[in-house]
Design a protein around this motif. Structure first.
Motif, PDB file in Angstrom:
ATOM      1  N   GLU A   1     -12.119  10.386  -3.761  1.00  0.00           N
ATOM      2  CA  GLU A   1     -13.383   9.657  -3.794  1.00  0.00           C
ATOM      3  C   GLU A   1     -13.124   8.173  -3.552  1.00  0.00           C
ATOM      4  OE1 GLU A   1     -17.094   8.555  -6.775  1.00  0.00           O
ATOM      5  OE2 GLU A   1     -15.479   9.816  -7.510  1.00  0.00           O
ATOM      6  N   GLY A   2     -13.901   7.584  -2.673  1.00  0.00           N
ATOM      7  CA  GLY A   2     -13.781   6.164  -2.365  1.00  0.00           C
ATOM      8  C   GLY A   2     -12.836   5.848  -1.214  1.00  0.00           C
ATOM      9  N   ALA A   3     -12.242   6.862  -0.585  1.00  0.00           N
ATOM     10  CA  ALA A   3     -11.258   6.628   0.484  1.00  0.00           C
ATOM     11  C   ALA A   3     -11.864   5.871   1.671  1.00  0.00           C
ATOM     12  CB  ALA A   3     -10.655   7.952   0.953  1.00  0.00           C
ATOM     13  N   ALA A   4     -13.056   6.252   2.096  1.00  0.00           N
ATOM     14  CA  ALA A   4     -13.686   5.574   3.241  1.00  0.00           C
ATOM     15  C   ALA A   4     -14.008   4.121   2.901  1.00  0.00           C
ATOM     16  CB  ALA A   4     -14.947   6.320   3.672  1.00  0.00           C
TER      17      ALA A   4
ATOM     18  N   GLU B   1       0.833  -1.204   0.000  1.00  0.00           N
ATOM     19  CA  GLU B   1       0.000   0.000   0.000  1.00  0.00           C
ATOM     20  C   GLU B   1       0.866   1.251   0.000  1.00  0.00           C
ATOM     21  OE1 GLU B   1      -3.885   1.470   2.299  1.00  0.00           O
ATOM     22  OE2 GLU B   1      -2.129   1.248   3.588  1.00  0.00           O
ATOM     23  N   SER B   2       1.946   1.231   0.762  1.00  0.00           N
ATOM     24  CA  SER B   2       2.833   2.384   0.830  1.00  0.00           C
ATOM     25  C   SER B   2       3.418   2.724  -0.542  1.00  0.00           C
ATOM     26  CB  SER B   2       3.960   2.115   1.832  1.00  0.00           C
ATOM     27  OG  SER B   2       4.840   3.196   1.884  1.00  0.00           O
ATOM     28  N   VAL B   3       3.836   1.707  -1.276  1.00  0.00           N
ATOM     29  CA  VAL B   3       4.383   1.926  -2.621  1.00  0.00           C
ATOM     30  C   VAL B   3       3.300   2.495  -3.544  1.00  0.00           C
ATOM     31  CG1 VAL B   3       5.309   0.754  -4.665  1.00  0.00           C
ATOM     32  CG2 VAL B   3       6.201   0.204  -2.387  1.00  0.00           C
ATOM     33  N   ALA B   4       2.097   1.935  -3.476  1.00  0.00           N
ATOM     34  CA  ALA B   4       0.990   2.428  -4.307  1.00  0.00           C
ATOM     35  C   ALA B   4       0.642   3.870  -3.943  1.00  0.00           C
ATOM     36  CB  ALA B   4      -0.233   1.525  -4.152  1.00  0.00           C
TER      37      ALA B   4
ATOM     38  N   LEU C   1      -6.377   6.583  -2.264  1.00  0.00           N
ATOM     39  CA  LEU C   1      -5.280   6.421  -1.306  1.00  0.00           C
ATOM     40  C   LEU C   1      -4.886   7.757  -0.695  1.00  0.00           C
ATOM     41  CD1 LEU C   1      -3.024   3.927  -3.279  1.00  0.00           C
ATOM     42  CD2 LEU C   1      -4.302   3.455  -1.176  1.00  0.00           C
ATOM     43  N   LEU C   2      -5.232   8.826  -1.371  1.00  0.00           N
ATOM     44  CA  LEU C   2      -4.873  10.178  -0.929  1.00  0.00           C
ATOM     45  C   LEU C   2      -6.100  10.942  -0.464  1.00  0.00           C
ATOM     46  CD1 LEU C   2      -2.564  10.912  -3.984  1.00  0.00           C
ATOM     47  CD2 LEU C   2      -1.880  10.040  -1.735  1.00  0.00           C
TER      48      LEU C   2
ATOM     49  N   ALA D   1       0.786   9.667  -5.276  1.00  0.00           N
ATOM     50  CA  ALA D   1       1.149  11.048  -4.939  1.00  0.00           C
ATOM     51  C   ALA D   1       2.131  11.625  -5.959  1.00  0.00           C
ATOM     52  CB  ALA D   1       1.758  11.101  -3.540  1.00  0.00           C
ATOM     53  N   ARG D   2       3.080  10.827  -6.363  1.00  0.00           N
ATOM     54  CA  ARG D   2       4.115  11.287  -7.292  1.00  0.00           C
ATOM     55  C   ARG D   2       3.553  11.531  -8.692  1.00  0.00           C
ATOM     56  NH1 ARG D   2       7.336   7.195  -6.693  1.00  0.00           N
ATOM     57  NH2 ARG D   2       6.572   6.054  -8.487  1.00  0.00           N
ATOM     58  N   GLU D   3       2.719  10.627  -9.149  1.00  0.00           N
ATOM     59  CA  GLU D   3       2.237  10.684 -10.525  1.00  0.00           C
ATOM     60  C   GLU D   3       0.871  11.330 -10.666  1.00  0.00           C
ATOM     61  OE1 GLU D   3       2.422   6.685 -11.947  1.00  0.00           O
ATOM     62  OE2 GLU D   3       4.580   6.528 -11.602  1.00  0.00           O
TER      63      GLU D   3
END
Length: 86
Positions: A63-66, A41-44, A59-60, A49-51
């Motif tokens: 939408e859909g975070a919860a 998950e950390s890599v994803a 992940l950031l 964030a980078r791209e």
């Protein structure tokens, strides 16, 4: 269906996003995070964030975070019980 392991606290149930493609992305990533661990998950998350990865914006806190948090917790709980992965 397998039961969630005792002592595994799930976040409040969250409704899946209305976009079926986004829901599939979340479900798939949740499965791989449960299988491969938090480093996956950390890599994803770093890649998103980078791209500026719109596919994994959840992940950031997009939408859909919860739903993602809820799904990962549920899949990991099932994995712990031994309902999957053997």
């Amino acid at each position: 269906l397998p039961q969630v392991a005792a002592g595994v606290d799930l976040p409040p149930e969250a409704h899946p996003p209305s976009d079926p493609t986004l829901r599939q992305e979340i479900d798939t990533l949740a499965f791989y995070v449960a299988k491969n661990g938090p480093m996956f998950e950390s890599v994803a998350r770093q890649r998103a964030a980078r791209e500026g990865d719109g596919r994994h914006g959840f992940l950031l806190a997009g939408e859909g975070a919860a739903y993602y948090r809820w799904k990962v917790s549920g899949v990991c709980g099932l994995w712990v019980v031994g309902g999957w992965g053997d």
